[in-house]
Motif scaffolding. Structure first.
Motif, PDB file in Angstrom:
ATOM      1  N   VAL A  33       0.961  -1.134  -0.087  1.00 55.91           N
ATOM      2  CA  VAL A  33       0.065  -0.053  -0.181  1.00 55.91           C
ATOM      3  C   VAL A  33       0.940   1.249   0.196  1.00 55.91           C
ATOM      4  CG1 VAL A  33      -1.829   1.224   1.419  1.00 55.91           C
ATOM      5  CG2 VAL A  33      -1.875  -1.298   1.397  1.00 55.91           C
ATOM      6  N   LYS A  73       6.226   2.115   0.722  1.00 60.51           N
ATOM      7  CA  LYS A  73       5.089   1.129   0.479  1.00 60.51           C
ATOM      8  C   LYS A  73       5.106   0.286   1.835  1.00 60.51           C
ATOM      9  CE  LYS A  73       4.149   1.707  -3.838  1.00 60.51           C
ATOM     10  NZ  LYS A  73       4.269   0.634  -4.938  1.00 60.51           N
ATOM     11  N   THR A 142      -5.632   6.051   1.720  1.00 59.31           N
ATOM     12  CA  THR A 142      -5.039   5.517   0.389  1.00 59.31           C
ATOM     13  C   THR A 142      -5.254   4.176   0.036  1.00 59.31           C
ATOM     14  OG1 THR A 142      -3.152   7.022   0.963  1.00 59.31           O
ATOM     15  CG2 THR A 142      -2.872   5.606  -0.507  1.00 59.31           C
ATOM     16  N   ALA A 143      -5.308   3.119   0.946  1.00 63.00           N
ATOM     17  CA  ALA A 143      -5.864   1.642   0.568  1.00 63.00           C
ATOM     18  C   ALA A 143      -7.169   1.803  -0.164  1.00 63.00           C
ATOM     19  CB  ALA A 143      -5.490   1.021   1.697  1.00 63.00           C
ATOM     20  N   SER A 146      -7.301   2.837  -3.692  1.00 68.97           N
ATOM     21  CA  SER A 146      -6.854   2.217  -4.668  1.00 68.97           C
ATOM     22  C   SER A 146      -7.829   1.092  -5.116  1.00 68.97           C
ATOM     23  CB  SER A 146      -5.605   1.554  -4.292  1.00 68.97           C
ATOM     24  OG  SER A 146      -5.876   0.376  -3.314  1.00 68.97           O
ATOM     25  N   CYS A 349     -11.475  -0.542   6.181  1.00 68.29           N
ATOM     26  CA  CYS A 349     -10.248  -1.636   5.677  1.00 68.29           C
ATOM     27  C   CYS A 349     -10.214  -3.152   6.521  1.00 68.29           C
ATOM     28  CB  CYS A 349      -8.947  -0.919   6.060  1.00 68.29           C
ATOM     29  SG  CYS A 349      -8.473   0.128   4.833  1.00 68.29           S
ATOM     30  N   LEU A 361      -6.319  -5.553  -0.059  1.00 65.31           N
ATOM     31  CA  LEU A 361      -5.970  -4.250  -0.084  1.00 65.31           C
ATOM     32  C   LEU A 361      -4.559  -4.217  -0.534  1.00 65.31           C
ATOM     33  CD1 LEU A 361      -7.447  -2.605   3.225  1.00 65.31           C
ATOM     34  CD2 LEU A 361      -8.318  -2.499   0.750  1.00 65.31           C
ATOM     35  N   ARG A 362      -3.749  -5.226  -1.015  1.00 62.74           N
ATOM     36  CA  ARG A 362      -2.405  -5.367  -1.715  1.00 62.74           C
ATOM     37  C   ARG A 362      -2.200  -4.249  -2.632  1.00 62.74           C
ATOM     38  NH1 ARG A 362       1.953  -9.182  -1.663  1.00 62.74           N
ATOM     39  NH2 ARG A 362       0.870 -10.564  -0.541  1.00 62.74           N
ATOM     40  N   GLY A 363      -1.009  -3.604  -2.678  1.00 59.27           N
ATOM     41  CA  GLY A 363      -0.946  -2.696  -3.718  1.00 59.27           C
ATOM     42  C   GLY A 363      -0.522  -3.342  -4.848  1.00 59.27           C
TER      43      GLY A 363
END
Length: 363
Positions: A33, A73, A142-143, A146, A349, A361-363
Motif C-alpha cells: 500500500v 510502501k 490511500t488503501a 486504490s 479496511c 488491499l495489497r498494492g
C-alpha cells in the motif's frame, strides 16, 4: 486496559497529551500500500483546524514512521508512527488537579486508574490522541482509494447553522478534502465561523452534527448480527472523544415515516442492482448493499469552557467551583471531521480484509 480496535486490520493508540510523544501501531495492513507522506501531512493539517476558532496550542504534528514502511510502501508488518509533543504547558493543570472538569473524564479516570493516571491535559483521554489516529487513517484512506472507495465528511449543522446536503457524492468528497472548514456551502462557512467566534467571545463553546458518505464500497460486506457494518462503524466512532450519537441513513427520522416511504425500492440501472432512494444509508441487514454508506455523528460542545462551573474536589470529597484556564477550542467539530474520516477508513479496511481476505488491499 484495552487501547486496540479492529480484527484483521487493527489500530493501537498510545501516549498522553502532555507526555513526550503520542503514537500508534497499525497492524494487519496488506503489503504494497502506498504511503504518501505529503498526504499524511495534509490530513494532519486538516485536524489542526482554523486559527481563529481553534486552540492556540500549536504542535508541529510531524509524523515519524518508525517501522512497517520501506521505499514508500507498506511491508505488511506492524506500522509504528510517533508524533512528538513539543508545546505542553503542564502547569495550567496543577491548580485544578483534583477538580473534576465537567464534561471531561477526570473523575472517571480517577475511579478507573486510582490516581496513577496522567491528569495533564486529559492525559490518554485527550483529543490530542486523535493525531496518530489521523496519521494511520491517511494510510487506510490511500488503501481504499486504490479500490475506488472514497470517504468524506462535512459539518451538517453547527451552532444552529445548517450546511447543504450531499448532492454529487464524488464531487463533494473531493471538494471537502481541500477545505479547512469542511462545509459544502460558502454561506454556511461564514455563518458557522461567526457563531463559533460568538461562543468563544462569551467564554463558551458549541457542538454540531457531522455527516459522512462512503462511495464505491461493494455490496455484501459485513455480518448479520454482532459485526454488522453499523455496529463496527459505531464502535469506532464512539471511541472518538466528544461523539455522543450516531445514526445511519435517515436514522431517527425514519420513526416518523410509514414503511411505504421508509423503504428503498430496488431498481436495475446500467446492469447493476441499485436503490431508488437511500433512506437506510447503504446498509441492509448489517451488510452493504452497494449504495453510498451515509451516517451522521453528533459532536458535543467542547467541555473546556471559561465560565465558572460547579464541580467536586475529589481529594477532599467536597463541592467546589472551577474556572478553567489554558488553551481550548470554542468548537472542535471542524477538527473532528478528518478524525471521523480516519476511523471510518480504518474500520472499512478491517471489514474488507475480513470479507475478501487480508491481501485484498495489497498494492
Amino acid at each position: 486496559m484495552k487501547n486496540t480496535f479492529g480484527n484483521s486490520v487493527s489500530l493501537t493508540l498510545f501516549g498522553e497529551s502532555h507526555g513526550n510523544a503520542i503514537g500508534c501501531v497499525l497492524d494487519g495492513m496488506a503489503p504494497g500500500v502506498a504511503v504518501d507522506e505529503a498526504f499524511i501531512a495534509a490530513q494532519m493539517s486538516r485536524r489542526k483546524g482554523i486559527a481563529s476558532v481553534s486552540t492556540p496550542r500549536k504542535e508541529g504534528d510531524e509524523v515519524r514512521i518508525v517501522s512497517g514502511v520501506f521505499q514508500g510502501k507498506t511491508t505488511g508488518t506492524p506500522i509504528c508512527m510517533m508524533i512528538e509533543n513539543t508545546t505542553q504547558r503542564s502547569n495550567d493543570y496543577e491548580r485544578t488537579r483534583f477538580l473534576a472538569r465537567p464534561g471531561h473524564a477526570d473523575y472517571t479516570a480517577q475511579c478507573k486508574y486510582g490516581g496513577y493516571q496522567d491528569y495533564r491535559g486529559g492525559g490518554h483521554f485527550s483529543g490530542r490522541i486523535t493525531a496518530p489516529l489521523v496519521a494511520a487513517g491517511a494510510i487506510a484512506l490511500t488503501a481504499l482509494k486504490s479500490k475506488g472507495i472514497s470517504v468524506g465528511t462535512h459539518i451538517a449543522k453547527c451552532a444552529g447553522v445548517k450546511d447543504r446536503d450531499f448532492s454529487s457524492y464524488g464531487d463533494d468528497i473531493r471538494a471537502l478534502s481541500e477545505k479547512d472548514m469542511p462545509v459544502l456551502s460558502d454561506e454556511a462557512y461564514e455563518q458557522m465561523l461567526t457563531a463559533i467566534k460568538a461562543a468563544r467571545d462569551e467564554g463558551d463553546s458549541v457542538g454540531g452534527v457531522l455527516t459522512t458518505a462512503v462511495v464505491g464500497i461493494p455490496a455484501g460486506v459485513g455480518e448479520p448480527w454482532f459485526d454488522t457494518v453499523e455496529s463496527m462503524l459505531a464502535h469506532g466512532l464512539f471511541s472518538i472523544p466528544a461523539v455522543k450519537g450516531v445514526e445511519f441513513g435517515m436514522g431517527f427520522a425514519m420513526s416518523e415515516l410509514r414503511g411505504s416511504r421508509a423503504n428503498d425500492p430496488l431498481i436495475m440501472e446500467q446492469g447493476k442492482v441499485m436503490t431508488a432512494s437511500n433512506h437506510n444509508g447503504g446498509i441492509n441487514g448489517g451488510i452493504t448493499n452497494g449504495m453510498p454508506i451515509v451516517f451522521s455523528t453528533c459532536i458535543k460542545p467542547t467541555p473546556s469552557i471559561f465560565k465558572p462551573q460547579q464541580t467536586v474536589d475529589f481529594s477532599k470529597m467536597e463541592n467546589a467551583e472551577i474556572r478553567i484556564k489554558g488553551r481550548h477550542d470554542p468548537a472542535i467539530i471542524h477538527r473532528a471531521a478528518v478524525v471521523v474520516d480516519s476511523i471510518t477508513a480504518l474500520t472499512l479496511c478491517d471489514l474488507l480484509a475480513q470479507h475478501f481476505g487480508t491481501d485484498y488491499l495489497r498494492g
